[in-house]
Design a protein around this motif. Structure first.
Motif, short mmCIF file in Angstrom:
data_model
loop_
_atom_site.label_atom_id
_atom_site.label_comp_id
_atom_site.label_asym_id
_atom_site.label_seq_id
_atom_site.Cartn_x
_atom_site.Cartn_y
_atom_site.Cartn_z
N PRO A 76 1.55 4.48 5.66
CA PRO A 76 0.87 4.52 4.53
C PRO A 76 0.45 3.40 3.89
N ARG A 77 0.34 2.31 4.54
CA ARG A 77 -0.15 0.67 4.39
C ARG A 77 0.43 -0.04 3.05
N LEU A 78 2.07 0.38 3.08
CA LEU A 78 2.43 -0.35 2.01
C LEU A 78 2.50 -2.14 2.18
N ASN A 79 2.24 -2.40 3.31
CA ASN A 79 1.94 -3.82 3.61
C ASN A 79 0.90 -4.34 2.73
N ALA A 80 -0.20 -3.54 2.19
CA ALA A 80 -1.12 -4.07 1.53
C ALA A 80 -0.73 -4.05 -0.09
N LEU A 81 0.56 -3.57 -0.38
CA LEU A 81 0.76 -3.73 -1.84
C LEU A 81 1.26 -5.12 -2.15
N PRO A 82 1.18 -5.51 -3.50
CA PRO A 82 1.63 -6.60 -3.79
C PRO A 82 3.11 -7.10 -3.50
N ALA A 83 3.56 -8.13 -2.95
CA ALA A 83 4.58 -8.52 -2.29
C ALA A 83 5.99 -8.11 -3.24
N ALA A 84 5.81 -8.24 -4.43
CA ALA A 84 6.93 -7.99 -5.25
C ALA A 84 7.40 -6.46 -5.29
N LEU A 85 6.32 -5.53 -5.01
CA LEU A 85 6.56 -4.17 -4.95
C LEU A 85 6.96 -3.59 -3.56
N GLN A 86 6.59 -4.23 -2.42
CA GLN A 86 6.79 -3.66 -0.99
C GLN A 86 8.22 -3.28 -0.77
N ALA A 87 9.17 -4.03 -1.12
CA ALA A 87 10.72 -3.62 -0.59
C ALA A 87 10.98 -2.30 -1.41
N SER A 88 10.85 -1.99 -2.70
CA SER A 88 11.23 -0.92 -3.65
C SER A 88 10.40 0.13 -3.33
N VAL A 89 9.03 0.08 -2.95
CA VAL A 89 8.13 1.20 -2.86
C VAL A 89 8.69 1.64 -1.45
N PHE A 90 8.84 0.73 -0.27
CA PHE A 90 9.28 1.25 0.82
C PHE A 90 10.54 2.01 1.06
N ASP A 91 11.63 1.38 0.13
CA ASP A 91 12.63 2.20 0.09
C ASP A 91 12.68 3.54 -0.63
N MET A 92 11.82 3.85 -1.53
CA MET A 92 11.45 4.91 -2.26
C MET A 92 10.64 5.98 -1.29
N TYR A 93 9.83 5.37 -0.63
CA TYR A 93 9.04 6.30 0.40
C TYR A 93 10.08 6.86 1.49
N VAL A 94 10.91 6.10 1.99
CA VAL A 94 11.87 6.65 2.90
C VAL A 94 12.59 7.70 2.19
N ASN A 95 13.10 7.67 0.72
CA ASN A 95 14.06 8.47 0.29
C ASN A 95 13.10 9.75 -0.24
N ALA A 96 12.00 9.70 -0.75
CA ALA A 96 11.05 10.53 -1.48
C ALA A 96 9.65 10.71 -0.93
N GLY A 97 9.40 10.25 0.13
CA GLY A 97 7.90 10.36 0.69
C GLY A 97 6.87 10.00 -0.30
N ALA A 98 5.57 10.90 -0.39
CA ALA A 98 4.69 10.45 -0.99
C ALA A 98 4.94 10.39 -2.67
N ASN A 99 6.12 10.98 -2.90
CA ASN A 99 6.44 10.67 -4.42
C ASN A 99 6.70 9.21 -4.84
N ALA A 100 6.90 8.35 -3.98
CA ALA A 100 7.05 6.88 -3.93
C ALA A 100 5.54 6.39 -4.65
N ILE A 101 4.47 6.86 -3.92
CA ILE A 101 3.13 6.34 -4.29
C ILE A 101 2.76 7.19 -5.81
N THR A 102 3.13 8.47 -5.99
CA THR A 102 2.92 9.22 -7.18
C THR A 102 3.62 8.40 -8.31
#
Length: 203
Positions: A76-102
C-alpha cells in the motif's frame, strides 16, 4: 529510526499467537495473520493443496513479519508517508486494513487538507500527509494515534461484541486502546477515569 522489519517484528509480538475467537470476524488467526489473508495470498504452508486452519497454526514469526512488510507496508506504499506516521499507520493497516488510510484521510481533512476519503494511499493523500506533517511536525503522529483511538471506541459503540477489545473485564483500557496509545505521547493518554467515562454508556 527503526527499520520496517523491526517494526514488523514488534507488530508480530503485539498481535500474539494463535487464536480463533468467535467474536472476531477474521476467524483463525496467528500473529495477526488471518486464514483469509493466507487464502488471499495463496500461502499453502503445509503443501497439501489447501489453505486451512492447519496452515495458520504453522505460520512462523518470521513468515508473518515477511507478509506484513511485503503486503501491508510496501504494497500500500506506506513507505511514501512522512516518517513520523509510518509506524502507526503500518500497525493500524495490519489491524484494520484500508481503514488505516481512511482514518488518515479523515484526519487530514480535519487539518484543512483537501483529500478524498477512499481508503487508497494515492498521490493526493500522500501530498496532503506531507503538507500536514510539515505544518505540525511534532503533533502529526499524536493526532493520528488519537484518531485511531477514537476509531476503536466508535467501533465498540456500534458493535457490542467488540467491546471486550476496548475495555477489560475490570473496566480498564482494553487491548485496542492500549495499542493505539503506544503511538501517542504520554501527555495525550487518557486517564483511567477518562476511559471509564468514555465507556460508561456501554453498561
Amino acid at each position: 529510526m527503526k527499520s520496517v522489519t523491526e517494526i514488523a517484528r514488534e507488530i508480530v509480538a503485539r498481535e500474539g499467537g494463535y487464536v480463533n475467537d468467535p467474536d472476531d470476524p477474521g476467524g483463525a488467526t496467528k500473529y495477526g495473520v488471518t486464514i483469509g489473508t493466507l487464502r488471499r495470498l495463496g500461502l499453502d504452508l503445509s503443501g497439501d493443496g489447501h489453505v486451512t486452519e492447519r496452515d495458520v497454526r504453522m505460520l512462523t514469526r518470521e513468515k508473518a513479519a515477511e507478509i506484513y512488510v511485503r503486503h501491508y507496508f510496501e504494497g500500500p506504499r506506506l513507505n511514501a508517508l512522512p516518517a513520523a506516521l509510518q509506524a502507526s499507520v503500518f500497525d493500524m493497516y495490519v489491524n484494520a486494513g484500508a481503514n488505516a488510510i481512511t482514518i488518515l484521510q479523515k484526519l487530514l481533512g480535519q487539518m484543512g487538507q483537501v483529500v478524498d476519503v477512499d481508503g487508497v494511499l494515492g498521490p493526493q493523500t500522500l501530498a496532503a500527509a506531507h503538507a500536514a506533517a510539515e505544518a505540525a511536525p511534532g503533533l502529526i503522529a499524536d493526532a493520528y494515534g488519537i484518531a485511531r483511538r477514537n476509531y476503536y471506541y466508535a467501533l465498540a459503540d456500534t458493535r457490542p461484541a467488540s467491546r471486550k477489545y476496548a475495555r477489560t473485564r475490570k473496566g480498564g483500557k482494553g487491548g485496542w486502546i492500549l495499542r493505539a496509545e503506544e503511538f501517542i505521547s504520554p501527555r495525550f493518554h487518557l486517564t483511567e477515569a477518562d476511559h471509564k467515562a468514555r465507556v460508561a454508556k456501554w453498561g
